[in-house]
Structure formats: structure tokens, C-alpha cells
Scaffold this motif. Sequence first.
Motif, PDB file in Angstrom:
ATOM      1  N   ASN A   1       0.839  -1.193   0.000  1.00 14.46           N
ATOM      2  CA  ASN A   1       0.000   0.000   0.000  1.00 14.46           C
ATOM      3  C   ASN A   1       0.876   1.246   0.000  1.00 14.46           C
ATOM      4  OD1 ASN A   1      -1.828   2.086   0.616  1.00 14.46           O
ATOM      5  ND2 ASN A   1      -3.098   0.723   1.862  1.00 14.46           N
ATOM      6  N   LEU A   2       0.634   2.151  -0.941  1.00 13.51           N
ATOM      7  CA  LEU A   2       1.419   3.380  -1.047  1.00 13.51           C
ATOM      8  C   LEU A   2       0.910   4.495  -0.143  1.00 13.51           C
ATOM      9  CD1 LEU A   2       1.874   3.516  -4.932  1.00 13.51           C
ATOM     10  CD2 LEU A   2       3.557   2.781  -3.232  1.00 13.51           C
ATOM     11  N   GLY A   3      -0.206   4.274   0.528  1.00 10.30           N
ATOM     12  CA  GLY A   3      -0.724   5.254   1.464  1.00 10.30           C
ATOM     13  C   GLY A   3      -1.095   6.572   0.801  1.00 10.30           C
ATOM     14  N   VAL A   4      -0.679   7.690   1.415  1.00 10.07           N
ATOM     15  CA  VAL A   4      -1.044   9.015   0.912  1.00 10.07           C
ATOM     16  C   VAL A   4      -0.377   9.324  -0.424  1.00 10.07           C
ATOM     17  CG1 VAL A   4      -1.471   9.935   3.208  1.00 10.07           C
ATOM     18  CG2 VAL A   4       0.828  10.091   2.242  1.00 10.07           C
ATOM     19  N   PHE A   5       0.643   8.557  -0.792  1.00  9.51           N
ATOM     20  CA  PHE A   5       1.338   8.798  -2.056  1.00  9.51           C
ATOM     21  C   PHE A   5       0.677   8.068  -3.228  1.00  9.51           C
ATOM     22  CE2 PHE A   5       4.604   9.208   1.271  1.00  9.51           C
ATOM     23  CZ  PHE A   5       5.031  10.511   1.017  1.00  9.51           C
ATOM     24  N   SER A   6      -0.359   7.316  -2.954  1.00  9.47           N
ATOM     25  CA  SER A   6      -0.976   6.482  -3.981  1.00  9.47           C
ATOM     26  C   SER A   6      -1.457   7.294  -5.181  1.00  9.47           C
ATOM     27  CB  SER A   6      -2.146   5.704  -3.375  1.00  9.47           C
ATOM     28  OG  SER A   6      -2.810   4.944  -4.369  1.00  9.47           O
ATOM     29  N   ARG A   7      -2.286   8.291  -4.960  1.00  9.43           N
ATOM     30  CA  ARG A   7      -2.854   9.053  -6.079  1.00  9.43           C
ATOM     31  C   ARG A   7      -1.826   9.956  -6.768  1.00  9.43           C
ATOM     32  NH1 ARG A   7      -8.661  11.399  -4.525  1.00  9.43           N
ATOM     33  NH2 ARG A   7      -8.951  11.278  -6.778  1.00  9.43           N
ATOM     34  N   PRO A   8      -0.944  10.665  -6.028  1.00 10.20           N
ATOM     35  CA  PRO A   8       0.089  11.446  -6.725  1.00 10.20           C
ATOM     36  C   PRO A   8       0.978  10.590  -7.626  1.00 10.20           C
ATOM     37  CG  PRO A   8      -0.060  12.147  -4.440  1.00 10.20           C
ATOM     38  CD  PRO A   8      -0.922  10.925  -4.562  1.00 10.20           C
ATOM     39  N   ILE A   9       1.331   9.408  -7.157  1.00 13.47           N
ATOM     40  CA  ILE A   9       2.151   8.510  -7.976  1.00 13.47           C
ATOM     41  C   ILE A   9       1.362   8.051  -9.200  1.00 13.47           C
ATOM     42  CG2 ILE A   9       3.164   6.183  -8.037  1.00 13.47           C
ATOM     43  CD1 ILE A   9       4.160   6.664  -5.187  1.00 13.47           C
ATOM     44  N   ALA A  10       0.087   7.735  -9.006  1.00 14.63           N
ATOM     45  CA  ALA A  10      -0.742   7.271 -10.121  1.00 14.63           C
ATOM     46  C   ALA A  10      -0.892   8.360 -11.185  1.00 14.63           C
ATOM     47  CB  ALA A  10      -2.116   6.843  -9.613  1.00 14.63           C
ATOM     48  N   PHE A  11      -1.121   9.596 -10.780  1.00 16.15           N
ATOM     49  CA  PHE A  11      -1.304  10.679 -11.750  1.00 16.15           C
ATOM     50  C   PHE A  11       0.013  11.023 -12.454  1.00 16.15           C
ATOM     51  CE2 PHE A  11      -5.111  11.906  -9.075  1.00 16.15           C
ATOM     52  CZ  PHE A  11      -6.037  11.510 -10.030  1.00 16.15           C
ATOM     53  N   THR A  12       1.121  10.952 -11.735  1.00 15.72           N
ATOM     54  CA  THR A  12       2.430  11.180 -12.361  1.00 15.72           C
ATOM     55  C   THR A  12       2.704  10.117 -13.421  1.00 15.72           C
ATOM     56  OG1 THR A  12       3.292  12.179 -10.328  1.00 15.72           O
ATOM     57  CG2 THR A  12       4.905  11.432 -11.954  1.00 15.72           C
ATOM     58  N   ALA A  13       2.423   8.873 -13.080  1.00 14.25           N
ATOM     59  CA  ALA A  13       2.605   7.777 -14.031  1.00 14.25           C
ATOM     60  C   ALA A  13       1.714   7.973 -15.256  1.00 14.25           C
ATOM     61  CB  ALA A  13       2.291   6.441 -13.352  1.00 14.25           C
ATOM     62  N   SER A  14       0.496   8.442 -15.058  1.00 15.72           N
ATOM     63  CA  SER A  14      -0.438   8.646 -16.166  1.00 15.72           C
ATOM     64  C   SER A  14       0.061   9.724 -17.119  1.00 15.72           C
ATOM     65  CB  SER A  14      -1.815   9.038 -15.622  1.00 15.72           C
ATOM     66  OG  SER A  14      -2.334   8.023 -14.775  1.00 15.72           O
ATOM     67  N   LEU A  15       0.580  10.809 -16.577  1.00 18.82           N
ATOM     68  CA  LEU A  15       1.120  11.880 -17.419  1.00 18.82           C
ATOM     69  C   LEU A  15       2.302  11.387 -18.239  1.00 18.82           C
ATOM     70  CD1 LEU A  15       0.941  14.909 -14.951  1.00 18.82           C
ATOM     71  CD2 LEU A  15      -0.477  14.530 -16.985  1.00 18.82           C
ATOM     72  N   TRP A  16       3.142  10.567 -17.637  1.00 18.06           N
ATOM     73  CA  TRP A  16       4.296  10.040 -18.367  1.00 18.06           C
ATOM     74  C   TRP A  16       3.857   9.147 -19.521  1.00 18.06           C
ATOM     75  CZ3 TRP A  16       9.040  10.908 -19.571  1.00 18.06           C
ATOM     76  CH2 TRP A  16       9.836   9.891 -20.116  1.00 18.06           C
ATOM     77  N   VAL A  17       2.906   8.281 -19.263  1.00 19.26           N
ATOM     78  CA  VAL A  17       2.430   7.378 -20.318  1.00 19.26           C
ATOM     79  C   VAL A  17       1.777   8.175 -21.441  1.00 19.26           C
ATOM     80  CG1 VAL A  17       0.808   5.517 -20.868  1.00 19.26           C
ATOM     81  CG2 VAL A  17       2.183   5.396 -18.784  1.00 19.26           C
ATOM     82  N   GLY A  18       1.023   9.205 -21.096  1.00 22.39           N
ATOM     83  CA  GLY A  18       0.445  10.054 -22.133  1.00 22.39           C
ATOM     84  C   GLY A  18       1.512  10.691 -23.007  1.00 22.39           C
ATOM     85  N   PHE A  19       2.609  11.083 -22.399  1.00 20.20           N
ATOM     86  CA  PHE A  19       3.720  11.678 -23.134  1.00 20.20           C
ATOM     87  C   PHE A  19       4.341  10.690 -24.116  1.00 20.20           C
ATOM     88  CE2 PHE A  19       8.410  12.132 -23.177  1.00 20.20           C
ATOM     89  CZ  PHE A  19       8.517  13.321 -23.886  1.00 20.20           C
ATOM     90  N   ILE A  20       4.628   9.472 -23.662  1.00 21.78           N
ATOM     91  CA  ILE A  20       5.308   8.520 -24.548  1.00 21.78           C
ATOM     92  C   ILE A  20       4.390   8.019 -25.658  1.00 21.78           C
ATOM     93  CG2 ILE A  20       6.927   7.806 -22.747  1.00 21.78           C
ATOM     94  CD1 ILE A  20       5.333   5.211 -22.458  1.00 21.78           C
ATOM     95  N   VAL A  21       3.084   7.989 -25.414  1.00 20.38           N
ATOM     96  CA  VAL A  21       2.156   7.581 -26.473  1.00 20.38           C
ATOM     97  C   VAL A  21       2.273   8.531 -27.662  1.00 20.38           C
ATOM     98  CG1 VAL A  21      -0.288   7.467 -27.113  1.00 20.38           C
ATOM     99  CG2 VAL A  21       0.501   6.380 -25.005  1.00 20.38           C
TER     100      VAL A  21
END
Length: 518
Positions: free
Chosen positions: A422-442
Motif C-alpha cells: 500500500n502506497l498510502g497518501v502517495f498512492s494518487r500522486p504517484i498514479a497521476f504522475t505515471a499517467s502523465l508520463w504514459v500520455g507523453f510517450i504515447v
Amino acid sequence: MEEIEFRDESQLAEMGYKQELRRDWGLIHNFGVSFSIISVITGITTLFEYGLTVGGSSVIVYGWIVVGFFTMFVALAMAEVVSSVPSSGGPYFWAFSLAPRSHAAFAAWATGWFNLLGQVAVTTGIDFGLAGLISTTATVQNPDFVPTAGKTIGIYLAILVSHGLINTFGVHILRYLNNTSIVLHSLGVFSLIVAILAKAPTHQPASFVFASFNDGTGVEDVGWSVRASPAYVAVTGVLLAQYTITGFDASAHLAEETQKASWSAPLGVIMSVGVSFVFGFFVIMGYLFSIQDFDSTVNSPYGQPVLQILVDIFGPTGAVVHRKTTVPTLNPGLYSLVMFAFARDSAIPHWFAQVDHTYKSPIRTVWLAAFLSFCLGLPSLGSTVAFAAATSIATIGLYVSYILPILIGAIWPRNFHKGPFNLGVFSRPIAFTASLWVGFIVIVFCLPTQNPVNSQTVNYTAAAVGIIALWIVLSWVTFAKRTFTGPVKQIEAEAAGLDLNDPEEYEKVEDAERRKKE
């Protein structure tokens, strides 16, 4: 052991499935599969020419660091989801479980098809890349051998068939092959790079490795750095790193074969990315510092810069010996498991969902995976950039399928019941950061990398990804919305006396699920 197996099977039963696959993998085996699929020695070696021409050494080095950093966000977010939903269905099952009920089936449908595209393409990238390594190595031993596209396709077919046979009849020895692969990818790679650095007659200065830029993307020195900008070349050049650090969802797909899956599978995901990053950086440093002459390496008569580096250092015979000792033990046939899970839920014909009772292997999906991967390799017969396109397709398909359930869980956290990891309070910030990166590489990996753009150099990644996206939408609107209900719960169906291996009986289950949804 029985207690561990009971907990794993109970957790799988809570998700509605019975234990069909042999559950005898531990954390090291689970990690080793993703580590082998990532295969830094294969990914870096097969795309090293691409890296040297699309940006050069500085883009390779800094691209590796940047990609590794942001990919760890994806791995962490994925690990949290895996811990919550440890199923061989992987991303598409996660999407269904995390999405609101009214959108769950479509989320699973879209995620599954992107994952399927990525699985097929990454198998193509791995095995076709290995075929290319074999054909170019043959030219060192036999100068009369010409590695034509047709010969490489033939070698590629042989590799696919061999992997298909192993995954059909030798599934019980896969973990032992996997152990061999771990040794080759760790001790073997380490020994090779140490030998290269120690034996190299001269070494490139740090200024070459960390500060040189090369644009070989066009003819007559009119590359994309001139037509667009150096930044354009740099961002497209990170394909080497991003493609190499791809495939770590294999740990998730093996959850139903792994003991203590809610811990071992997420740790396998994170470990495979972290260890691959360290080993990959070591490999890159060894190759770049040991280049004897940049121009002759890029324009090698063998058509493979890494092979030219080995020849320059060890001589023809020594190069062949070192190449043979570092060819990894690959097992891309494991990606047939996602097709098995997808077929089990009738997203593709349920006929492919049968598990052979003797060999405990989904044989039909093994050979379906091999056939589709072979078809995706055929464009190389008429395109000079087909392999790079296949790697782009694999990267986009897989990462989109990774990020969809992660993003769904971040947007609708109500259905996200966290597991032991469990990533705790960092769960959503990490998820949104990962999403932005994937959008970039697409966006980046759909861009052309050769100038001028013509039928030989066009990047058909956008077309392939676009076709899948169009298929997802049109198929959903025309028939899947009425026929696909998402993962079908086996245990409930069989408790009702239905045989899921009978197509007619399976149709009854799907009808019941559709009526429940309506």
C-alpha cells in the motif's frame, strides 16, 4: 506450503475463479520472469543502433535515467493494484474491478485489447530482435552469409516455434529455465561488460559518453534536428530505454502461479524494474565507453553496432563466443496467459480458454500468441523501420494497458480495496504522475524518426494503435456492449452445475451476467 496455497486459492476464489494453473512459483521466480522479459541485454543491444543514430550517446544515457525514474512511478502504482487484485488477467481484470459498475465492462474491454496488442508486439520485438542478433552473428563466422529480411524471418519463425513447444510441453521446467535466465542476465551480463571494459584497446572520453549528440535520422545531413529541432530527436530517442524497460506486468500475469501472490507479485514488479535499471545502466556505460570508432560502429558492415564493438575488442572469433554466451534464455510464450484469461472471459473466442489437463498449459493461446506475433513481424520484409515500429507498438500497447486501471483506481478510489502493498497518501500522486508520463510517450512514439518520410520509413505505430482504438470503440458499440460482461465468475457458474468448457453452457453464463447488468 499447504497453508500458503490455501490462502492464495481462497483469495482467487473471492475473485470468482478456481485454481487451474500450477501454483509453484516463489518471489524469485516471479521476479525472474519480468526481469527476463525486460531483458536489458536484448533490448539495449537490438536498439543500440537506433539509439546511436537518434540522438547519440548522451540521449541514450540521460534517456535511460529519465525513463527509469518515471517508469518506477508506473511500477509502484502497478504493484499497489497487483497486491489488491492478484489475477492472471492482469490489467484488464484490474480495470473491471476498479471501475464503476456501469463502466466496468467497457474499461475491461479497452484495457484488454491494448494489453493484447502490446503482448503480441513485445513478443515480436523480443524474438525478432533475437533473430536479428543470430543472423548478424552468422556473418562473422561466415562472410558469405547475407542476413536478408527473408532469412531473418525464417530464424524468427524457428524461435517462435521453439518457444511455443516449450510452453506447450515443458511448462513444468519453465521456472528452471527462468533461473538460468536470471543467472545469464546478472552474472553473465556483468562478466561481459567487465570483459569489454578491461579488454578494450582504448576508451571513449567522458565528454563523448555524456555530452555528444548525433542526428542520423535523415539523408544528406537533413535529419529531424534540422527539420524540427534537436529536442525532437532527443525525445524520440528514448524509445531504446522505454522499450527495454517494458514487460514487467509478467509478474502480475503469473499471480495465479505464484505463492503469497499479494506480496510476491507486486515485489516482483518493482524489483524487476529497479534491478533492470541498474544492470541496463551498467551495460550502456560498458558499450559506450568501449566504442573504438563511432562512424565505423554506426555503419558496421555487420549491421549491428554492438557486434562491431565486440569484434573490435575481441576479434571475430572472440566476438562470436561472447555473443553466444550472452544470448538470454527468453520465455515470451508466458504472454499467452493474458490471452488465456481474456478467452476465459470470452473477449476472444472461448475455444482458446482450454487448459490441457496433462501439461497444465493453455496450449491454444500459446500458439495463437505465436501466430499473431509472426504476422506482426512480416512487415519487416518491406520496411526498413518495421522493427522500431514493432517496439513502439509494444511499448504503447503495454503502457496504455498498465495505466488505464491505475488511472481508474485513482479517479474512483471507492472500489480500490488496498492489499498488503500500500502506497498510502502517495498512492494518487504517484498514479497521476505515471499517467502523465504514459500520455507523453504515447505521443512521442507515434512520431516519425526518419526524414524524408516515405513508404519505407513511415512509422506505422500510429496506424496500428489507431486501428486497435477504432476496433475497441466500434466493436463495443456494435456487439461487445451486449455480449461482453467482463470477467465471468467460474465458481458461481460451476456451482450452478454449468460446464464452462461447453460453449452452449458458457453462453448461458454470459446471458445471466448480461441480465444482471441490465
